[in-house]
Design a protein around this motif. Structure first.
Motif, PDB file in Angstrom:
ATOM      1  N   ILE A  49      39.725  40.402  23.537  1.00 40.24           N
ATOM      2  CA  ILE A  49      38.977  39.176  23.212  1.00 40.24           C
ATOM      3  C   ILE A  49      38.962  38.250  24.419  1.00 40.24           C
ATOM      4  CG2 ILE A  49      39.000  37.090  21.775  1.00 40.24           C
ATOM      5  CD1 ILE A  49      40.071  38.840  19.495  1.00 40.24           C
ATOM      6  N   ASP A  50      40.121  38.136  25.100  1.00 39.87           N
ATOM      7  CA  ASP A  50      40.188  37.306  26.305  1.00 39.87           C
ATOM      8  C   ASP A  50      39.271  37.856  27.397  1.00 39.87           C
ATOM      9  OD1 ASP A  50      41.997  35.608  25.119  1.00 39.87           O
ATOM     10  OD2 ASP A  50      43.781  36.632  25.954  1.00 39.87           O
ATOM     11  N   ALA A  51      39.163  39.203  27.462  1.00 38.80           N
ATOM     12  CA  ALA A  51      38.258  39.798  28.449  1.00 38.80           C
ATOM     13  C   ALA A  51      36.817  39.407  28.145  1.00 38.80           C
ATOM     14  CB  ALA A  51      38.419  41.317  28.454  1.00 38.80           C
ATOM     15  N   VAL A  52      36.440  39.453  26.853  1.00 42.08           N
ATOM     16  CA  VAL A  52      35.079  39.034  26.481  1.00 42.08           C
ATOM     17  C   VAL A  52      34.865  37.560  26.803  1.00 42.08           C
ATOM     18  CG1 VAL A  52      33.509  38.708  24.511  1.00 42.08           C
ATOM     19  CG2 VAL A  52      34.889  40.801  24.696  1.00 42.08           C
ATOM     20  N   LEU A  89      45.512  47.430  11.279  1.00 41.57           N
ATOM     21  CA  LEU A  89      45.498  45.974  11.231  1.00 41.57           C
ATOM     22  C   LEU A  89      44.990  45.498   9.874  1.00 41.57           C
ATOM     23  CD1 LEU A  89      43.988  45.323  14.765  1.00 41.57           C
ATOM     24  CD2 LEU A  89      46.394  45.358  14.083  1.00 41.57           C
ATOM     25  N   PRO A  90      45.302  44.212   9.515  1.00 39.19           N
ATOM     26  CA  PRO A  90      44.829  43.656   8.234  1.00 39.19           C
ATOM     27  C   PRO A  90      43.301  43.652   8.177  1.00 39.19           C
ATOM     28  CG  PRO A  90      46.593  42.301   9.130  1.00 39.19           C
ATOM     29  CD  PRO A  90      46.249  43.310  10.193  1.00 39.19           C
ATOM     30  N   ILE A  91      42.787  43.880   7.016  1.00 40.38           N
ATOM     31  CA  ILE A  91      41.339  44.107   6.875  1.00 40.38           C
ATOM     32  C   ILE A  91      40.546  42.807   7.087  1.00 40.38           C
ATOM     33  CG2 ILE A  91      39.528  44.823   5.275  1.00 40.38           C
ATOM     34  CD1 ILE A  91      41.539  46.708   4.018  1.00 40.38           C
ATOM     35  N   GLN A  92      40.959  41.745   6.445  1.00 38.30           N
ATOM     36  CA  GLN A  92      40.154  40.507   6.484  1.00 38.30           C
ATOM     37  C   GLN A  92      40.067  39.926   7.898  1.00 38.30           C
ATOM     38  OE1 GLN A  92      41.673  37.849   3.506  1.00 38.30           O
ATOM     39  NE2 GLN A  92      40.849  39.068   1.778  1.00 38.30           N
ATOM     40  N   PRO A  93      41.162  39.715   8.590  1.00 39.80           N
ATOM     41  CA  PRO A  93      41.024  39.205   9.973  1.00 39.80           C
ATOM     42  C   PRO A  93      40.247  40.157  10.853  1.00 39.80           C
ATOM     43  CG  PRO A  93      43.294  38.938   9.199  1.00 39.80           C
ATOM     44  CD  PRO A  93      42.590  39.788   8.189  1.00 39.80           C
ATOM     45  N   LEU A  94      40.465  41.462  10.615  1.00 40.52           N
ATOM     46  CA  LEU A  94      39.760  42.444  11.428  1.00 40.52           C
ATOM     47  C   LEU A  94      38.261  42.376  11.150  1.00 40.52           C
ATOM     48  CD1 LEU A  94      40.431  44.734  13.459  1.00 40.52           C
ATOM     49  CD2 LEU A  94      40.328  46.322  11.530  1.00 40.52           C
ATOM     50  N   GLN A  95      37.898  42.167   9.890  1.00 42.92           N
ATOM     51  CA  GLN A  95      36.479  42.052   9.533  1.00 42.92           C
ATOM     52  C   GLN A  95      35.867  40.786  10.146  1.00 42.92           C
ATOM     53  OE1 GLN A  95      34.878  44.391   7.881  1.00 42.92           O
ATOM     54  NE2 GLN A  95      32.928  43.314   7.975  1.00 42.92           N
ATOM     55  N   ALA A  96      36.656  39.702  10.183  1.00 47.43           N
ATOM     56  CA  ALA A  96      36.149  38.452  10.771  1.00 47.43           C
ATOM     57  C   ALA A  96      35.900  38.630  12.263  1.00 47.43           C
ATOM     58  CB  ALA A  96      37.133  37.314  10.522  1.00 47.43           C
ATOM     59  N   ILE A  97      36.824  39.308  12.947  1.00 47.78           N
ATOM     60  CA  ILE A  97      36.636  39.548  14.377  1.00 47.78           C
ATOM     61  C   ILE A  97      35.443  40.463  14.597  1.00 47.78           C
ATOM     62  CG2 ILE A  97      37.702  40.579  16.414  1.00 47.78           C
ATOM     63  CD1 ILE A  97      40.419  39.754  15.302  1.00 47.78           C
ATOM     64  N   ARG A  98      35.280  41.478  13.738  1.00 48.23           N
ATOM     65  CA  ARG A  98      34.168  42.399  13.910  1.00 48.23           C
ATOM     66  C   ARG A  98      32.830  41.659  13.733  1.00 48.23           C
ATOM     67  NH1 ARG A  98      35.561  45.740  10.356  1.00 48.23           N
ATOM     68  NH2 ARG A  98      36.659  47.218  11.706  1.00 48.23           N
ATOM     69  N   ILE A 104      28.140  38.007  18.651  1.00 49.81           N
ATOM     70  CA  ILE A 104      28.050  37.857  20.101  1.00 49.81           C
ATOM     71  C   ILE A 104      27.121  38.912  20.668  1.00 49.81           C
ATOM     72  CG2 ILE A 104      29.369  38.073  22.239  1.00 49.81           C
ATOM     73  CD1 ILE A 104      31.723  36.782  20.811  1.00 49.81           C
ATOM     74  N   ASP A 105      27.218  40.134  20.126  1.00 51.76           N
ATOM     75  CA  ASP A 105      26.343  41.208  20.604  1.00 51.76           C
ATOM     76  C   ASP A 105      24.883  40.850  20.344  1.00 51.76           C
ATOM     77  OD1 ASP A 105      26.241  44.093  21.613  1.00 51.76           O
ATOM     78  OD2 ASP A 105      25.082  44.232  19.738  1.00 51.76           O
ATOM     79  N   ASN A 133      31.240  30.186  22.222  1.00 53.88           N
ATOM     80  CA  ASN A 133      32.600  29.635  22.165  1.00 53.88           C
ATOM     81  C   ASN A 133      33.122  29.573  20.742  1.00 53.88           C
ATOM     82  OD1 ASN A 133      32.764  29.298  24.946  1.00 53.88           O
ATOM     83  ND2 ASN A 133      31.792  27.279  24.882  1.00 53.88           N
ATOM     84  N   MET A 134      32.230  29.222  19.817  1.00 54.24           N
ATOM     85  CA  MET A 134      32.655  29.168  18.420  1.00 54.24           C
ATOM     86  C   MET A 134      33.074  30.562  17.915  1.00 54.24           C
ATOM     87  SD  MET A 134      29.837  26.538  16.786  1.00 54.24           S
ATOM     88  CE  MET A 134      30.451  26.841  15.155  1.00 54.24           C
ATOM     89  N   LEU A 135      32.260  31.558  18.280  1.00 55.25           N
ATOM     90  CA  LEU A 135      32.580  32.921  17.859  1.00 55.25           C
ATOM     91  C   LEU A 135      33.884  33.403  18.502  1.00 55.25           C
ATOM     92  CD1 LEU A 135      28.997  34.516  17.977  1.00 55.25           C
ATOM     93  CD2 LEU A 135      30.355  33.938  15.949  1.00 55.25           C
ATOM     94  N   LEU A 136      34.078  33.071  19.794  1.00 49.66           N
ATOM     95  CA  LEU A 136      35.340  33.458  20.461  1.00 49.66           C
ATOM     96  C   LEU A 136      36.539  32.768  19.829  1.00 49.66           C
ATOM     97  CD1 LEU A 136      34.182  33.413  24.202  1.00 49.66           C
ATOM     98  CD2 LEU A 136      34.864  35.413  22.857  1.00 49.66           C
ATOM     99  N   GLN A 137      36.320  31.471  19.464  1.00 49.19           N
ATOM    100  CA  GLN A 137      37.407  30.761  18.802  1.00 49.19           C
ATOM    101  C   GLN A 137      37.733  31.384  17.462  1.00 49.19           C
ATOM    102  OE1 GLN A 137      39.142  28.379  20.176  1.00 49.19           O
ATOM    103  NE2 GLN A 137      40.466  28.060  18.344  1.00 49.19           N
ATOM    104  N   THR A 138      36.685  31.807  16.750  1.00 49.62           N
ATOM    105  CA  THR A 138      36.901  32.482  15.451  1.00 49.62           C
ATOM    106  C   THR A 138      37.692  33.762  15.654  1.00 49.62           C
ATOM    107  OG1 THR A 138      34.836  31.555  14.581  1.00 49.62           O
ATOM    108  CG2 THR A 138      35.755  33.499  13.483  1.00 49.62           C
ATOM    109  N   MET A 139      37.325  34.548  16.671  1.00 49.48           N
ATOM    110  CA  MET A 139      38.051  35.797  16.924  1.00 49.48           C
ATOM    111  C   MET A 139      39.495  35.526  17.321  1.00 49.48           C
ATOM    112  SD  MET A 139      35.388  38.474  18.711  1.00 49.48           S
ATOM    113  CE  MET A 139      34.987  37.395  20.088  1.00 49.48           C
ATOM    114  N   SER A 140      39.716  34.484  18.146  1.00 45.44           N
ATOM    115  CA  SER A 140      41.088  34.173  18.565  1.00 45.44           C
ATOM    116  C   SER A 140      41.928  33.742  17.374  1.00 45.44           C
ATOM    117  CB  SER A 140      41.072  33.065  19.623  1.00 45.44           C
ATOM    118  OG  SER A 140      40.410  33.497  20.791  1.00 45.44           O
TER     119      SER A 140
END
Length: 434
Positions: A49-52, A89-98, A104-105, A133-140
């Motif tokens: 995520i930091d790389a993105v 990994l937990p499903i819900q956080p993983l789904q939010a990051i996905r 972003i894509d 930035n909002m999406l990156l913050q959500t992923m972080s």
């Protein structure tokens, strides 16, 4: 339960405790490894995520097709990593990051289409990058939540495992300790009872029976000890009987030996010394008299007309006559004097410790007086008379055989002169001696 069975249970419990400890260690290691893998995955995802974020920042700064393409590739790598980690990994956080990564894509694709539009305003670009930035913050935030949830879950799981496994280990340890303590107590209690019983055996107590109220190896050993005590008691009784029999037989042998020694030294009929024993005792008396320089005398005695008694009254009366003569001779002399029978009707007397010749004559007179009393047997009254020959020590000789020959010569002279009754060798002349 027997002590051996209790020890087997203790061994099995110790083996079970060891096995469970090993399994718990393996399970804890496995769970720790899983937690570590999950945390590594979360850290790797956070790094991606930091790389993105870094590529998007470059894209925001330079806004070129090349920096956009780098950001796009970094985001695609993140999506690929998300697809690979969907089981760890937990499903819900993983789904939010996905979803954020897909957004972003989508924005990067739209940005590529609008990049050729020269009329795109600066405010529009700022809005797009604000969305980035909002999406990156959500992923972080989702990644941090994922990490917190993983650490909390690992802590709860470790606590549950520790409670469960610790409880099992404590229960097993208490069970093993209780079994070992009970086995030790029973063993030392039985051992002390056996020790006390063995001490009683050492003191000679073979009557007390050892009794154990339980059925175990020590009870079997106590039964063997009781059997051994009974056997020892019977053996000791037999030994005592055998010792008593041996003592009786030894006493009989000693008495027989004494009797044989007596018979070997004494005449069977008169119980006087025989010739061999008499000569042996006189030899000792001679040495004693020689050292003390005392006087002694040897008497040769023959019973007159003994052959006529045998021929007239029989040998039984003759034997009685010899017994009477021997008894009267012993009564007439002192206890220190020696009386023996040479054989037939011949007797010999050794008179020891004589003061002078007068004392010798008194003893001879006493012998003659004892013999004057008649002997009554089988209704017949017999008168006794003796012929006595005397040789004196040391005047007539110093050697036994010499004294015996001299007394024998004197006796024959007395026998030839019955009226005299007694003859001293010193009173004989040379012709009479020859």
């Amino acid at each position: 339960m027997k002590i051996g069975q209790q020890l087997s249970v203790v061994v099995y419990a110790c083996a079970a405790l060891t096995m469970i400890t090993l399994l718990i260690t393996v399970e804890l290691f496995y769970k720790q490894t899983q937690v570590q893998h999950r945390l590594d995955a979360i850290v790797s995802l956070h790094s991606q995520i930091d790389a993105v974020r870094g590529r998007l920042w470059l894209y925001q700064q330079y806004h070129s097709a090349e920096t956009r393409q780098d950001a796009y590739h970094a985001n695609q790598t993140l999506l690929q990593r998300l697809r690979e980690q969907n089981r760890e990994l937990p499903i819900q956080p993983l789904q939010a990051i996905r979803q954020a990564a897909q957004s972003i894509d989508t924005l990067l694709v739209l940005s590529a289409r609008r990049q050729s539009d020269i009329n795109t305003t600066e405010s529009a670009r700022l809005m797009v990058f604000s969305r980035y930035n909002m999406l990156l913050q959500t992923m972080s935030e989702a990644a941090f939540s994922m990490r917190q949830e993983a650490m909390h879950s690992a802590g709860q799981q470790q606590k549950a495992l520790l409670l469960l496994h610790g409880g099992v280990l404590i229960l097993l340890a208490l069970l093993v300790t209780a079994l070992a303590t009970n086995t030790r107590r029973r063993f030392f209690q039985r051992l002390e009872e056996l020790h006390d019983d063995v001490a009683k055996i050492k003191q000679g107590d073979l009557t007390t029976q050892l009794s154990l109220d339980t059925s175990d190896e020590m009870s079997d050993l106590a039964a063997h000890v009781n059997e051994m005590k009974r056997t020892l008691k019977n053996t000791m009784v037999r030994k005592e009987q055998l010792a008593e029999e041996i003592a009786q037989q030894t006493q009989q042998l000693r008495e027989q030996q004494q009797q044989l020694m007596y018979l070997a030294e004494h005449d069977e009929l008169t119980r006087l010394f025989n010739r061999r024993a008499f000569e042996s005792h006189v030899e000792v008396a001679l040495m004693r008299a020689s050292r003390a320089q005392t006087k002694a005398a040897l008497l040769f005695i023959d019973v007159n007309r003994f052959k006529e008694v045998n021929d007239t009254y029989g040998h039984g009366v003759g034997d009685e006559l010899l017994k009477v003569v021997s008894q009267r001779l012993k009564l007439a002399v002192r206890r220190s004097d020696l009386v023996g029978r040479l054989g037939g009707d011949e007797f010999i007397v050794w008179l020891d410790l004589l003061a002078d010749k007068q004392a010798l004559k008194e003893v001879i007179e006493r012998i003659i007086q004892e013999m004057r009393a008649p002997m009554v047997t089988n209704g017949a009254e017999l008168e006794l008379s003796l012929s006595i020959g005397v040789s004196c020590f040391p005047t007539d000789g110093l050697e036994l055989q010499q004294l015996m020959n001299q007394a024998d010569s004197a006796m024959y002279h007395a026998k030839a002169n019955p009226s005299a009754g007694c003859c001293f060798y010193s009173n004989l002349n040379t012709r009479e001696i020859e």
